[in-house]
Design a protein around this motif. Structure first.
Motif, PDB file in Angstrom:
ATOM      1  N   VAL A  55     111.417   1.290  74.859  1.00 47.69           N
ATOM      2  CA  VAL A  55     110.667   1.514  73.625  1.00 47.69           C
ATOM      3  C   VAL A  55     109.351   0.749  73.679  1.00 47.69           C
ATOM      4  CG1 VAL A  55     110.691   1.287  71.105  1.00 47.69           C
ATOM      5  CG2 VAL A  55     112.817   1.787  72.337  1.00 47.69           C
ATOM      6  N   ALA A  56     108.289   1.431  73.283  1.00 42.09           N
ATOM      7  CA  ALA A  56     106.979   0.788  73.145  1.00 42.09           C
ATOM      8  C   ALA A  56     106.604   0.817  71.675  1.00 42.09           C
ATOM      9  CB  ALA A  56     105.926   1.500  73.981  1.00 42.09           C
ATOM     10  N   VAL A  57     106.008  -0.263  71.200  1.00 41.02           N
ATOM     11  CA  VAL A  57     105.606  -0.379  69.796  1.00 41.02           C
ATOM     12  C   VAL A  57     104.106  -0.687  69.745  1.00 41.02           C
ATOM     13  CG1 VAL A  57     105.923  -1.614  67.626  1.00 41.02           C
ATOM     14  CG2 VAL A  57     107.890  -1.199  69.118  1.00 41.02           C
ATOM     15  N   ALA A  58     103.364   0.152  69.014  1.00 41.99           N
ATOM     16  CA  ALA A  58     101.922  -0.042  68.862  1.00 41.99           C
ATOM     17  C   ALA A  58     101.624  -0.525  67.452  1.00 41.99           C
ATOM     18  CB  ALA A  58     101.177   1.264  69.139  1.00 41.99           C
ATOM     19  N   ARG A  59     100.777  -1.540  67.377  1.00 44.30           N
ATOM     20  CA  ARG A  59     100.360  -2.090  66.085  1.00 44.30           C
ATOM     21  C   ARG A  59      98.835  -2.026  66.013  1.00 44.30           C
ATOM     22  NH1 ARG A  59     101.555  -8.205  65.638  1.00 44.30           N
ATOM     23  NH2 ARG A  59      99.839  -8.213  67.127  1.00 44.30           N
ATOM     24  N   GLY A  60      98.310  -1.429  64.966  1.00 51.24           N
ATOM     25  CA  GLY A  60      96.868  -1.302  64.821  1.00 51.24           C
ATOM     26  C   GLY A  60      96.346  -2.131  63.664  1.00 51.24           C
ATOM     27  N   LYS A  89     107.198   3.595  62.048  1.00 52.12           N
ATOM     28  CA  LYS A  89     108.145   2.726  61.334  1.00 52.12           C
ATOM     29  C   LYS A  89     107.413   1.452  60.925  1.00 52.12           C
ATOM     30  CE  LYS A  89     112.619   0.403  61.653  1.00 52.12           C
ATOM     31  NZ  LYS A  89     112.977   0.833  60.279  1.00 52.12           N
ATOM     32  N   ASP A  90     107.461   1.170  59.626  1.00 50.85           N
ATOM     33  CA  ASP A  90     106.826  -0.039  59.082  1.00 50.85           C
ATOM     34  C   ASP A  90     105.345  -0.111  59.459  1.00 50.85           C
ATOM     35  OD1 ASP A  90     109.325  -0.769  58.086  1.00 50.85           O
ATOM     36  OD2 ASP A  90     109.846  -1.841  59.928  1.00 50.85           O
ATOM     37  N   GLY A  91     104.683   1.044  59.480  1.00 50.28           N
ATOM     38  CA  GLY A  91     103.257   1.077  59.772  1.00 50.28           C
ATOM     39  C   GLY A  91     102.912   0.986  61.242  1.00 50.28           C
TER      40      GLY A  91
END
Length: 353
Positions: free
Chosen positions: A139-144, A176-178
């Motif tokens: 899983v990769a999670v991106a946050r902007g 998910k969660d922004g």
């Protein structure tokens, strides 16, 4: 809704030529001409124009090109109205299907990552999205700087990029969660690398992306997701440079904080004396952070701190005098650097230990 009259002429480029050639030769359009139409169709979709308006524009152009005879004109007008109505119904159903798919995907991701459904039911629902939970996934999670939204331009940009490159290869995107989440087979690191590149670029090179390690089963997806979130948290605490962080490269940090009491003891024992320095411990801690972060290259550390090399050397000597530990000694350096990492992870000296 955009009408055919609102479609820019650039999306009709070459269409009149195709009609003229067909009237002259009686032959269907060639491969090159159709490839050009497909390219314009993709461009129009990326620009956000609807199918109904695009079809209407082409029908109107057809009527204009053929013109002349009244019967032909009336027939084409009727075709234009009928196809327009058909396209309207198509788009209405498509919008509803998209909303339902987004809701189902978001619910599935929530249940998968929070363990709110039994394994058998999860596996059945996963198959709908092309996931085989018996296999390993990462899983990769991106946050902007802003929240990713299901129907936002940033998500569409990433989805189009992945589809263009990998086609129907098994990839699940969801918010998910922004944050934007990508679940991919654990053996397909190329997909996650591509996701990271485009998710980071979607917000103009701001934000960060973390990639968890591959793990088997439904629980493995959760583990990989938590590793990615943990990597983002560690990056925040330590000020690690991005834009892509891999949990596999950061395994030492969770180990260091697993025994919080022992780490706190190490920090206070090794770095506690820095509080006696002018300005307290924080400036000297920043000096050590920059020094170790630059590979113990004094010139680079001085540049990062906007200091002269001489001033940096003076600070390192002061740290040696206060702590009794020499940052330049290879043996003592390890203890000192571990204590610095622990201080950042525990929030010392801003928070008492």
């Amino acid at each position: 809704m955009t009408s055919g009259r609102d479609i820019p002429e650039e999306y009709l480029a070459g269409y009149a030529t195709i009609l003229a050639d067909v009237r002259t030769t009686g032959r269907r359009p060639g491969r090159e001409a159709l490839d050009a139409r497909r390219a314009l169709g993709e461009k129009a979709a990326e620009a956000g124009y609807g199918l109904r308006g695009l079809v209407g524009a082409h029908l109107a152009a057809t009527r204009t090109a053929l013109g002349g005879r009244t019967a032909t004109h009336h027939v084409l007008a009727a075709v234009e109205s009928a196809v327009d109505a058909f396209a309207e119904g198509y788009e209405r159903a498509q919008r509803l299907a998209v909303r339902q798919e987004e809701a189902a995907r978001r619910e599935f991701i929530d249940d998968l990552l929070l363990g709110r459904s039994d394994l058998g039911r999860l596996s059945e629902r996963a198959a709908r999205f092309g996931l085989h939970l018996a296999h390993a996934h990462a899983v990769a999670v991106a946050r902007g700087p802003e929240c990713y939204e299901d129907t936002g331009a940033a998500v569409r940009q990433v989805e189009l990029a992945l589809t263009a490159r990998f086609g129907d290869r098994t990839v699940l995107l969801a918010t998910k969660d922004g944050r934007l989440i990508c679940v991919a087979p654990g053996t397909d690191d190329e997909v996650l690398s591509c996701f990271a590149q485009h998710a980071y670029a979607a917000f103009g090179g701001r934000g960060a992306v973390a990639v968890g390690r591959p793990h088997p089963g439904a629980g493995g997806v959760v583990t990989s997701y938590e590793e990615a979130l943990g990597a983002l948290g560690i990056a925040d605490q330590l000020g690690l440079p991005g834009p892509v962080l891999r949990a596999a490269d950061l395994l030492v940090f969770p180990v260091l904080t697993r025994d919080r009491a022992a780490m706190a003891d190490l920090v206070l024992s090794v770095l506690g004396p820095l509080r006696a320095g002018r300005g307290g411990a924080e400036p000297l801690l920043e000096t050590l952070d920059a020094y170790f972060g630059s590979g113990c290259v004094a010139a680079e550390a001085a540049r990062r701190l906007n200091l002269s090399v001489r001033a940096l050397t003076y600070r390192l000597e002061r740290i040696h005098r206060l702590t009794g530990t020499d940052p330049g000694d290879p043996v003592q350096r390890y203890t000192l650097q571990t204590a610095v990492i622990g201080a950042r992870l525990l929030g010392w000296p801003a928070h008492a230990l």
